[in-house]
Design an enzyme around this catalytic site. Structure first.
Site, PDB file in Angstrom:
ATOM      1  N   ARG A   1       0.839  -1.125   0.128  1.00  0.00           N
ATOM      2  CA  ARG A   1       0.020   0.124   0.168  1.00  0.00           C
ATOM      3  C   ARG A   1       0.917   1.204  -0.239  1.00  0.00           C
ATOM      4  NH1 ARG A   1      -5.438   1.327   3.468  1.00  0.00           N
ATOM      5  NH2 ARG A   1      -6.186  -0.206   2.026  1.00  0.00           N
TER       6      ARG A   1
ATOM      7  N   HIS B   1      -7.425   0.452  -6.490  1.00  0.00           N
ATOM      8  CA  HIS B   1      -7.647  -0.267  -5.075  1.00  0.00           C
ATOM      9  C   HIS B   1      -8.031  -1.711  -5.835  1.00  0.00           C
ATOM     10  CE1 HIS B   1      -7.821  -1.451  -1.142  1.00  0.00           C
ATOM     11  NE2 HIS B   1      -8.742  -0.602  -0.688  1.00  0.00           N
TER      12      HIS B   1
ATOM     13  N   GLN C   1     -10.168  -4.129  -3.519  1.00  0.00           N
ATOM     14  CA  GLN C   1     -11.615  -3.699  -2.906  1.00  0.00           C
ATOM     15  C   GLN C   1     -12.454  -3.935  -4.141  1.00  0.00           C
ATOM     16  OE1 GLN C   1     -12.207  -1.481  -0.074  1.00  0.00           O
ATOM     17  NE2 GLN C   1     -14.374  -2.321  -0.545  1.00  0.00           N
TER      18      GLN C   1
ATOM     19  N   ASP D   1     -17.299   6.995  -1.339  1.00  0.00           N
ATOM     20  CA  ASP D   1     -16.075   6.751  -0.874  1.00  0.00           C
ATOM     21  C   ASP D   1     -15.753   8.246  -0.302  1.00  0.00           C
ATOM     22  OD1 ASP D   1     -13.346   6.058   0.068  1.00  0.00           O
ATOM     23  OD2 ASP D   1     -12.665   6.102  -1.886  1.00  0.00           O
TER      24      ASP D   1
ATOM     25  N   CYS E   1     -16.662   1.535   0.706  1.00  0.00           N
ATOM     26  CA  CYS E   1     -15.394   0.737   1.038  1.00  0.00           C
ATOM     27  C   CYS E   1     -14.860   0.912   2.551  1.00  0.00           C
ATOM     28  CB  CYS E   1     -14.171   1.085   0.014  1.00  0.00           C
ATOM     29  SG  CYS E   1     -13.781   2.997   0.072  1.00  0.00           S
TER      30      CYS E   1
ATOM     31  N   ARG F   1     -13.731  -8.653   1.625  1.00  0.00           N
ATOM     32  CA  ARG F   1     -12.398  -8.437   1.538  1.00  0.00           C
ATOM     33  C   ARG F   1     -11.882  -9.635   1.963  1.00  0.00           C
ATOM     34  NH1 ARG F   1     -10.388  -3.129   1.550  1.00  0.00           N
ATOM     35  NH2 ARG F   1      -8.745  -4.407   0.738  1.00  0.00           N
TER      36      ARG F   1
HETATM   37  N1   CP Z   1     -11.394  -0.257   2.218  1.00  0.00           N
HETATM   38  C1   CP Z   1     -10.181  -0.074   3.044  1.00  0.00           C
HETATM   39  O1   CP Z   1      -9.193  -0.525   2.015  1.00  0.00           O
HETATM   40  O2   CP Z   1     -10.048  -0.148   4.113  1.00  0.00           O
HETATM   41  P1   CP Z   1      -8.652   0.082   5.135  1.00  0.00           P
HETATM   42  O3   CP Z   1      -8.072   1.292   4.636  1.00  0.00           O
HETATM   43  O4   CP Z   1      -8.895   0.064   6.379  1.00  0.00           O
HETATM   44  O5   CP Z   1      -7.727  -1.084   4.512  1.00  0.00           O
HETATM   45  N1  NVA Z   2      -9.997   6.569  -1.476  1.00  0.00           N
HETATM   46  C1  NVA Z   2      -9.593   6.175  -0.279  1.00  0.00           C
HETATM   47  C2  NVA Z   2      -9.749   4.693  -0.118  1.00  0.00           C
HETATM   48  C3  NVA Z   2      -9.636   4.162   1.482  1.00  0.00           C
HETATM   49  C4  NVA Z   2      -9.761   2.814   1.559  1.00  0.00           C
HETATM   50  C5  NVA Z   2      -8.295   6.417   0.061  1.00  0.00           C
HETATM   51  O1  NVA Z   2      -7.367   6.248  -0.831  1.00  0.00           O
HETATM   52  O2  NVA Z   2      -7.949   7.111   1.178  1.00  0.00           O
END
Ligand code: CP
Ligand code: NVA
Length: 317
Positions: free
Chosen positions: A112, A139, A142, A234, A274, A302
């Site tokens: 990430r 993502h 997701q 989101d 999400c 997930r």
């Molecule tokens: N939806 C999602 O990716 O959640 P986290 O940021 O908690 O991993």
């Molecule tokens: N769009 C958001 C998703 C978090 C799971 C971010 O990137 O922070």
């Protein structure tokens, strides 16, 4: 009990990376959703034989981190936290060195980070599968869980309309690609200036045309959600955009996913997010907790979607 060879499109995924939802074919995406639902229902048990997944997370995470760890445990494997705070990554060790060294210890990496290019650089140096656990661009894990949730609600997803309202961000991009591959009609509703990346819109539209779906970008909330089978939103400010929060709240006025907006959709429509969510900003408390919400099933999925993905990348057929 069936083995992974019962899902023929997955054979080619062994040893591969998942950097983008568009790295998969439509058949592979469908097979992953099938495997995920079979794993969830206990119709199949897969042992990955003591494999190890390394987690390099440069941004916060609850769902992705925990669901990857639990998914590996359920496959008979384990995870190691290699976050910048506890590894030399945070002190600037080059990606080229980190990726080659970790490839000697672990069997896959879930990363990430901010730039998609950094993820691609890891993948280019690693000799093991690299999984996108969220970048600024996409993502994909997701999106697999999201379409699994839609499939559970409607039996199949082909021909359904999923309307995402809000920022044209990483989550929107993967929904566009993954939905296109599955023959879904994906609508993105956003204020002017917050559209999805133009290259993603173009590429996903081509994929959609080839798979019987469509991708559309609209600038009016009601038009975006009318008759849809799933309404999705989101956060308006993603991780890394904290300083734009106030400015974005102004730009997104009128874009909250409320019960009134849900009432414009199909009467059987489900509500997705999400998470994490900000009640009263991108989604109302009522829409989040209402009878149409499948948000916590979606969060659970997930785990099942990532278990299926890890099995496909790591287990011999
Ligand atoms: N939806 C999602 O990716 O959640 P986290 O940021 O908690 O991993
Ligand atoms: N769009 C958001 C998703 C978090 C799971 C971010 O990137 O922070």
């Amino acid at each position: 009990m069936a083995a992974i060879s019962a899902y023929p499109p997955l054979a080619e995924l062994r040893g591969r990376d998942l950097l983008s939802s568009a790295d998969l074919s439509g058949e592979q995406t469908k097979a992953l959703l099938l495997l995920a639902s079979d794993l969830k229902a206990g119709r199949i048990h897969i042992d990955a034989g003591g494999k190890t997944l390394g987690l390099i997370f440069s941004k916060a995470s609850t769902r992705t981190r925990v669901s990857f760890s639990v998914a590996m445990a359920r496959l008979g494997g384990q995870t190691i936290d290699l976050n910048p705070q506890v590894s030399q990554v945070g002190r600037g060790e080059p990606v080229a060195d980190t990726a080659r060294v970790l490839s000697r210890y672990v069997d896959a990496l879930a990363i990430r980070t901010f730039a998609q290019d950094e993820l691609a650089e890891y993948a280019s140096w690693a000799s093991i599968p690299v999984i996108n656990a969220l970048t600024d661009l996409e993502h994909p894990c997701q999106a697999l869980a999201d379409y699994l949730t839609l499939q559970e609600a409607f039996g199949s997803v082909e021909g359904l309309t999923l309307s995402y309202v809000g920022d044209g961000n990483n989550v929107a991009h993967s929904l566009m690609f993954c939905g296109a591959l599955l023959g879904v009609n994906v609508r993105i509703g956003c204020p002017v200036g917050f559209e999805p990346d133009a290259a993603v819109t173009e590429h996903s539209s081509l994929l959609a045309a080839a798979h019987g779906g469509s991708v559309m970008v609209l600038h009016e909330p009601e038009a975006a959600v009318r008759g849809a089978h799933a309404l999705y939103t989101d956060v308006w400010a993603s991780m890394g955009q904290e300083e734009e929060k106030a400015e974005r709240q102004k730009a997104f006025a009128g874009w909250c996913l409320t019960e009134e907006l849900v009432s414009e959709a199909d009467s059987s429509a489900i509500v997705l997010h999400c998470l994490p969510a900000y009640r009263g900003l991108e989604i109302s408390a009522g829409a989040m907790e209402g009878k149409s919400s499948r948000i916590f099933d979606q969060a659970e999925n997930r785990l099942h979607a990532q278990q299926a993905l890890l099995a496909a990348l790591l287990v011999d057929t």
